[in-house]
Scaffold this active site. Structure first.
Site, short mmCIF file in Angstrom:
data_model
loop_
_atom_site.label_atom_id
_atom_site.label_comp_id
_atom_site.label_asym_id
_atom_site.label_seq_id
_atom_site.Cartn_x
_atom_site.Cartn_y
_atom_site.Cartn_z
N LYS A 66 31.96 48.48 47.22
CA LYS A 66 30.70 47.88 47.22
C LYS A 66 30.65 47.16 48.75
CE LYS A 66 29.38 47.36 42.44
NZ LYS A 66 28.87 46.58 41.36
N ALA A 130 29.83 40.79 41.27
CA ALA A 130 28.78 40.52 40.03
C ALA A 130 28.00 39.03 40.13
CB ALA A 130 29.13 40.85 38.61
P1 NAP Z 1 35.67 40.95 39.61
O1 NAP Z 1 35.23 40.80 41.11
O2 NAP Z 1 36.84 41.58 39.47
O3 NAP Z 1 35.95 39.60 39.00
C1 NAP Z 1 35.15 38.49 38.94
C2 NAP Z 1 35.49 37.03 38.78
O4 NAP Z 1 36.04 36.82 37.62
C3 NAP Z 1 36.70 36.99 40.07
O5 NAP Z 1 36.24 36.74 41.18
C4 NAP Z 1 37.24 35.66 39.14
O6 NAP Z 1 36.85 34.45 39.81
C5 NAP Z 1 37.15 35.90 37.79
N1 NAP Z 1 38.12 36.30 37.07
C6 NAP Z 1 38.85 37.63 37.05
N2 NAP Z 1 40.04 37.59 36.33
C7 NAP Z 1 39.80 36.55 35.60
C8 NAP Z 1 40.50 35.84 34.25
N3 NAP Z 1 41.63 36.74 33.86
N4 NAP Z 1 40.16 34.79 33.72
C9 NAP Z 1 39.21 33.96 34.44
N5 NAP Z 1 38.61 34.56 35.40
C10 NAP Z 1 38.95 35.61 35.81
O7 NAP Z 1 34.49 41.71 38.78
P2 NAP Z 1 33.02 41.75 39.23
O8 NAP Z 1 32.82 43.12 39.54
O9 NAP Z 1 32.41 40.61 39.91
O10 NAP Z 1 32.57 41.98 37.52
C11 NAP Z 1 32.54 41.02 36.59
C12 NAP Z 1 32.04 41.63 35.25
O11 NAP Z 1 30.80 41.81 35.28
C13 NAP Z 1 32.92 42.59 34.87
O12 NAP Z 1 33.08 42.50 33.42
C14 NAP Z 1 32.08 43.83 35.16
O13 NAP Z 1 32.29 45.00 34.25
C15 NAP Z 1 30.71 43.21 34.77
N6 NAP Z 1 29.60 43.91 35.45
C16 NAP Z 1 28.67 44.34 34.87
C17 NAP Z 1 27.49 45.14 35.29
C18 NAP Z 1 26.57 45.38 34.56
O14 NAP Z 1 25.81 46.40 35.00
N7 NAP Z 1 26.29 45.15 33.40
C19 NAP Z 1 27.50 45.18 37.00
C20 NAP Z 1 28.62 44.55 37.52
C21 NAP Z 1 29.57 43.87 36.83
P3 NAP Z 1 37.64 33.27 40.35
O15 NAP Z 1 38.85 33.74 40.85
O16 NAP Z 1 36.65 32.33 40.94
O17 NAP Z 1 37.89 32.51 38.98
#
Ligand code: NAP
Length: 267
Positions: A66, A130
């Site tokens: 992305k 996200a």
């Molecule tokens: P990402 O970049 O992998 O992770 C998001 C953030 O979550 C990380 O930067 C981290 O922030 C925190 N994190 C990761 N593992 C963790 C843990 N074990 N405990 C606590 N915090 C944790 O993911 P993303 O792409 O942003 O997506 C995040 C979520 O949104 C996912 O579940 C994804 O499936 C969902 N999503 C949904 C849609 C939709 O259309 N519904 C679209 C995009 C994403 P810190 O290091 O700052 O704590």
């Protein structure tokens, strides 16, 4: 026949082909939507050249490309400039234009929930891609934004109107809306929540960007406190619908497509 698809890595599980084929059927669009699983980031440029030759008109882009896709596009939409990531590109007059339709998916989700976010306190858990799209949408809707990170001092998100705080700080806070933008609680790890139940008591609304399971433990906690809850399905469907609108230069009925898909997903 028009050609579209999804670019990412290890994406055979993706729900996107089902969503886009449903839209093609509902609106009689003569098109196909294919999965492009690319193992190496350094082959993005040659991949884009080859699919341009094939006549592909647009792509969705997912993890882990992305951000890196931006090095290969000619124009950025305003929301991509602020978020620093794109999940949709359009091939147009020999140019590639990048969009972030997750942003529009979030705006639609807030509308579906009936929220008025102006000057309301909103907490976002996590600071990944996200969360960045969420912060941009909330900034445009004039909310007061708190971003919760496990490493708040790293200041990963530097957007206007956003304060980064720790999970400990959250215990003293109350607000209008709390959003889970971490992967914690996703299937199969459904017995995990990013925050304990006591935190959910202090917010009126809870949104989880996860859509599998339908009701995460985070949402169950909020539900048990009689809060209004929403999962990530509306965001997922709306980002796909917005991509089709951009690629085909048409207007689609988001509610109709959501209603057609929800039973298929949670059958
Ligand atoms: P990402 O970049 O992998 O992770 C998001 C953030 O979550 C990380 O930067 C981290 O922030 C925190 N994190 C990761 N593992 C963790 C843990 N074990 N405990 C606590 N915090 C944790 O993911 P993303 O792409 O942003 O997506 C995040 C979520 O949104 C996912 O579940 C994804 O499936 C969902 N999503 C949904 C849609 C939709 O259309 N519904 C679209 C995009 C994403 P810190 O290091 O700052 O704590």
């Amino acid at each position: 026949m028009k050609k579209f698809g999804l670019l990412g890595k290890n994406i055979s599980y993706s729900f996107s082909p089902v969503l886009h084929k449903k839209i093609f059927n509902l609106y009689s669009i003569d098109a196909e939507y294919n999965i492009y699983d690319l193992k190496e980031e350094n082959s993005i440029e040659s991949f884009l050249n080859s699919i341009k030759k094939e006549g592909v008109l647009g792509l969705n882009v997912t993890i882990p490309y992305k951000t890196s896709i931006l090095d290969f596009v000619d124009e950025l939409s305003p929301e991509v400039k602020d978020i620093g990531a794109a999940n949709c590109i359009k091939f147009c007059n020999n140019k590639i234009i990048a969009y972030n339709t997750d942003y529009f998916g979030l705006v639609k989700t807030f509308e579906k929930m009936g929220l008025n976010l102006t000057n309301k306190k909103v907490v976002i858990l996590g600071s990944g891609g996200a969360a960045k799209a969420t912060i941009k949408a909330l900034t445009d809707l004039k909310a007061i934004i708190y971003n919760v990170s496990r490493n708040p001092n790293k200041e990963k998100i530097k957007l206007k109107n956003t304060r980064t705080i720790s999970y400990e700080d959250l215990f003293d806070m109350s607000g209008y809306l709390i959003i889970n933008a971490t992967p914690v609680g996703t299937f199969p790890n459904i017995d995990k929540s990013p925050v304990p139940q006591s935190i959910l008591q202090n917010f009126d609304f809870a949104l989880d960007l996860i859509y599998n399971p339908k009701e995460t433990l985070f949402l169950k906690f909020a539900h048990s406190k009689n809060k209004q809850i929403e999962n990530g399905l509306c965001m997922l469907i709306s980002q796909g619908v917005k991509s089709e609108e951009i690629w085909n230069d048409i207007e689609l009925n988001y509610e109709k497509i959501y209603d057609e898909l929800i039973d298929e997903i949670y059958k």
